[in-house]
Design a protein around this motif. Structure first.
Motif, PDB file in Angstrom:
ATOM      1  N   ASP A 617       0.854  -1.187   0.000  1.00 13.28           N
ATOM      2  CA  ASP A 617       0.000   0.000   0.000  1.00 13.28           C
ATOM      3  C   ASP A 617       0.891   1.239   0.000  1.00 13.28           C
ATOM      4  O   ASP A 617       1.406   1.655   1.036  1.00 13.28           O
ATOM      5  CB  ASP A 617      -0.920   0.001   1.219  1.00 13.28           C
ATOM      6  N   TRP A 618       1.058   1.829  -1.177  1.00 10.58           N
ATOM      7  CA  TRP A 618       1.899   3.005  -1.326  1.00 10.58           C
ATOM      8  C   TRP A 618       1.095   4.273  -1.042  1.00 10.58           C
ATOM      9  O   TRP A 618      -0.106   4.337  -1.292  1.00 10.58           O
ATOM     10  CB  TRP A 618       2.456   3.080  -2.747  1.00 10.58           C
ATOM     11  N   GLU A 619       1.765   5.292  -0.530  1.00  8.91           N
ATOM     12  CA  GLU A 619       1.128   6.597  -0.373  1.00  8.91           C
ATOM     13  C   GLU A 619       0.662   7.084  -1.746  1.00  8.91           C
ATOM     14  O   GLU A 619       1.372   6.949  -2.743  1.00  8.91           O
ATOM     15  CB  GLU A 619       2.109   7.606   0.220  1.00  8.91           C
ATOM     16  N   GLN A 620      -0.555   7.636  -1.784  1.00 10.07           N
ATOM     17  CA  GLN A 620      -1.048   8.192  -3.034  1.00 10.07           C
ATOM     18  C   GLN A 620      -0.164   9.370  -3.448  1.00 10.07           C
ATOM     19  O   GLN A 620       0.332  10.121  -2.610  1.00 10.07           O
ATOM     20  CB  GLN A 620      -2.506   8.638  -2.881  1.00 10.07           C
ATOM     21  N   THR A 621       0.034   9.523  -4.757  1.00 10.34           N
ATOM     22  CA  THR A 621       0.928  10.568  -5.245  1.00 10.34           C
ATOM     23  C   THR A 621       0.247  11.933  -5.275  1.00 10.34           C
ATOM     24  O   THR A 621      -0.971  12.050  -5.394  1.00 10.34           O
ATOM     25  CB  THR A 621       1.424  10.231  -6.663  1.00 10.34           C
ATOM     26  N   ASN A 622       1.097  12.966  -5.185  1.00 15.86           N
ATOM     27  CA  ASN A 622       0.682  14.367  -5.373  1.00 15.86           C
ATOM     28  C   ASN A 622      -0.341  14.842  -4.352  1.00 15.86           C
ATOM     29  O   ASN A 622      -1.211  15.670  -4.657  1.00 15.86           O
ATOM     30  CB  ASN A 622       0.141  14.587  -6.789  1.00 15.86           C
ATOM     31  N   ILE A 623      -0.235  14.324  -3.122  1.00 16.94           N
ATOM     32  CA  ILE A 623      -1.161  14.697  -2.060  1.00 16.94           C
ATOM     33  C   ILE A 623      -0.388  15.258  -0.868  1.00 16.94           C
ATOM     34  O   ILE A 623       0.604  14.679  -0.435  1.00 16.94           O
ATOM     35  CB  ILE A 623      -2.005  13.492  -1.599  1.00 16.94           C
TER      36      ILE A 623
END
Length: 732
Positions: A617-623
């Motif tokens: 579960d990767w951190e969502q990008t551009n947030i």
């Protein structure tokens, strides 16, 4: 470096302010420029939440309304300006080659998960692809903009995962209009006009247009470490070009009305930006003639009729066409820095729908509709020379470089049917509910059924709780289905087939839609007549997310070639987002004729995306997990407005993993604070002239927008230094 000299505008503004007392005594027919009171603003009818006119407190969905006066005072000149200031939105300017700007709307990345409508008609990509959301979506003609948060597929169909933005216009009641011109830093200029009049016999006409261009700041001078001159493509560092970042946009708008029964409209917008945006100088040439140029045209007609006192009908037809200019091209490492990286894309939609609205009783309203749409799309890989629009996709006569193989260009024709039904009920003065669903059937992948259910509870006067559950889907776009590129060296096997050791992108015509489920709870509290506090919490799960994966068995889609490695778009990811937006608005009186309007938001979000390759579960990008946006308009009667705005954006995730931390964490850009100041002087020159002076990045901060989609791109993209813009608007 071409820059704006603010001293001239400052002197002009000072002179204008000196004439305010005289303007105050003038008597004219121009309406006062004072905004709505907070009570009037809250009571402003909305149409987007339920496709019919209703009060904000009647819909379980979270919806915001931005009025013409607010757009003027806050200087939301286009949709990018407005989006950047909205709660729950992460906005990155100038980071993408084809889209230019990137944004994340309550966790949903990019515009293809958010519908953009004009008076209820879709005006974004006709087949659901990604497009620039920038100065091209000018708001000079908008009466108000309604922003609906949360899933709306039960009413609007595909791609309404994050929500809907509806630009509302109106027909003229009397002859009049406005013309505006502005000049600013780094060769920036912009202008627009809008005119309308009743024509007699029940007809009225409105027309307008806008144009904008800017060279933008030479970022290599302000951020030399981000744009070094390095050897690339056979050029030495000393031979490399200076940074350029010019953009331009334009739009045209037309609306013809017959009474309240018939509307015929046309809307076009165009945007041009460089295909080197967001790239490192080692991987791209920054050239003014290597650009992405996209145009969207939309024609529409709406016919309304009252069939009985309780039953009304609306028929909508529209035709929309999207086209990327054949002169669009890339000059980068993937094209060998040669002049053969041309691109072309087009998509067309034709649509008809019939809607009915039946007020069965004073407490119950039923709505329903059916419709049909057909689509056509063309997608190309990198082309050795510009696409010839006078020939069909199979008659271009192009070959893959270093081979004699015909270059494969993809075209598609498909269609869809849909039907929807919604029931709204007022059970008691304090309790109302909404229940609806819609079924969309596509000839490419079948059907998708999406329900929406909600309730509104009036806890006490001025105190509302709204609960909403909804499902939505995003149809795979032609640019994803037919995404294909790669290059040959000229090598052949013993059978005479061309071979490629490098990985090719292969099309996937079996892509399915992404599907989302969202729960939201909104508390709308009005403790005083001049104070409103809205709190919106949400949780979203998206399945079948389209991601790029390596194919276990290479896809052989080019006759006469043997590809050793391919990847393709596949339904394999899963996203989850949860967050909260706290949104205060306060109108206040200072002293004498001075009043104020304060607005703002605090947003928290946590988003993850599961990578099917490693099941992490990767951190969502551009947030940015934390965001604070604040603004206040100080108003001296209706003559003078002073609006400072400030944003604090916390650390923002990029697209690159942080290898120094546990799997799932990404590299981040630093937090930053950026402010702007907007001054307006009104009711000059016989109450017909307004002057504006805008300062962006007021304190000349150096800050970055998150990016980093690959090792070929910048991890973070430098943003503009302090810039100025002076504008004059004349009403007639």
């Amino acid at each position: 470096m071409q820059s704006f000299r603010p001293s001239l505008t400052t002197l002009a503004l000072a002179a204008a302010l000196g004439s305010l007392p005289a303007a105050a005594q003038a008597v004219g027919s121009i309406d006062a420029l004072l905004p709505l009171s907070l009570e009037e603003l809250i009571a402003t009818p909305v149409v987007t939440a339920s496709r019919r006119q209703e009060g904000r407190e009647q819909t379980p969905a979270h919806i915001m309304v931005i009025t013409r006066e607010q757009m003027r005072d806050r200087r939301y000149k286009n949709l990018a300006d407005l989006l950047e200031d909205l709660p729950g939105v992460d906005f990155q300017r100038g980071t993408r080659s084809g889209q230019y700007n990137n944004f994340v709307f309550q966790g949903h990345i990019s515009n293809n998960k958010l519908l953009i409508l004009l008076d209820g008609v879709r005006i974004d990509h006709p087949a659901g692809g990604k497009i620039p959301i920038a100065e091209n979506f000018s708001l000079y003609f908008a009466k108000q903009v309604e922003v609906l948060y949360g899933p709306a597929a039960a009413l609007y169909g595909a791609d309404a995962l994050a929500g809907v933005i509806n630009i509302i216009t109106d027909k003229p009641s009397e002859a009049g209009g406005k013309i505006s011109a502005g000049f600013g830093s780094y060769g920036s200029l912009e202008g627009n006009f809008l005119a309308g009049a009743p024509l007699g016999a029940g007809f009225s006409l409105t027309a307008g247009a806008h144009y904008q261009k800017s060279d933008r700041a030479p970022l290599d001078k302000y951020y030399p470490d981000s744009y070094p001159k390095v050897a690339a493509g056979g050029l030495s560092a000393s031979q490399r070009e200076d940074y350029v970042g010019n953009i331009s946009s334009q739009s045209q708008y037309f609306r013809l009305d017959y009474e309240d029964r018939l509307t015929v409209g046309f809307y076009r917008n165009n945007f041009r930006s460089l295909t080197s945006n967001g790239d490192k100088t080692v991987t791209s040439y920054y050239l003014s003639n290597a650009y992405w140029d996209a145009t969207i045209d939309t024609w529409y007609g709406k016919f309304r009729a009252d069939l009985t006192p309780t039953l009304s009908s609306e028929t909508i037809v529209d035709y929309s066409n999207y086209e990327v200019s054949p002169q669009t091209r890339y000059v980068n490492v993937f094209t060998g820095f040669a002049d053969h990286g041309y691109d072309y894309s087009m998509a067309r939609r034709r649509s008809i729908e019939q809607n009915l609205n039946w007020r069965a009783t004073e407490q119950h309203v039923l709505q329903g509709g059916v419709g049909y749409r057909d689509y056509k799309a063309i997608e190309t890989p990198d082309l050795p020379h510009p696409y010839d629009t006078n020939k069909g996709p199979q008659n271009q006569g192009m070959i893959y470089p270093n081979t004699n193989l015909p270059l494969r260009i993809f075209d598609a024709d498909y269609y869809s049917w849909f039907g929807y039904l919604q029931w709204q009920a007022q059970w008691t003065p304090a309790l109302s509910t909404m229940l609806g669903f819609r079924d969309d059937w596509y000839s490419t992948y079948g059907n998708s059924v999406n329900p929406r259910v909600g309730a509104v509870w009036k806890v006490a006067p001025g105190n509302f709780l709204k609960l909403l559950y909804g499902e939505a889907f995003r149809a795979p776009s032609p640019e994803e289905v037919y995404s294909a590129f790669g290059s040959f060296t000229g090598a052949q096997d013993i059978n005479g087939n061309y071979t490629a050791s490098a990985r090719f992108r292969a099309p996937n015509e079996k892509l399915q839609p992404e599907k989302s489920k969202t729960w939201s709870l909104t508390w709308d509290w009005r403790p005083r007549h001049n104070l409103n506090l809205v709190t919106n919490t949400y949780y979203t799960k998206v399945s079948d997310v389209v991601v790029t994966l390596n194919d276990p068995t290479p896809i052989q889609y080019i006759p006469g070639a043997v590809l050793s490695k391919t990847n393709s778009k596949q339904n394999a990811g899963e996203d989850r987002y949860y967050g909260i937006d706290i949104i205060p608005q306060w109108q206040f009186h200072l002293a004498g004729p001075w009043t104020g309007d304060l607005w703002g938001s605090y947003s928290y979000i946590r988003g993850t995306t599961r990578n099917p390759a490693d099941q992490v579960d990767w951190e969502q990008t551009n947030i940015a997990a934390h965001k604070v946006k604040l603004g206040v308009t100080f108003r001296y009667q209706d003559w003078l407005t002073i609006t400072p705005r400030v944003q604090w954006i916390g650390e923002t995730t990029t697209g690159m993993p942080d290898t120094t931390k546990p799997p799932g964490e990404r590299l981040k850009t630093d937090a930053y604070t950026v402010a702007s100041l907007h001054i307006g002087a009104h009711k000059l020159a016989g109450e017909r002239l307004s002057l504006y002076f805008d300062i962006y990045n007021l304190f000349d901060a150096r800050y970055y927008a998150a990016h980093g989609t690959s090792s070929d791109t910048l991890l973070q993209v430098p943003q503009q230094p302090r810039t100025f813009m002076g504008t004059a608007e004349y009403r007639f």
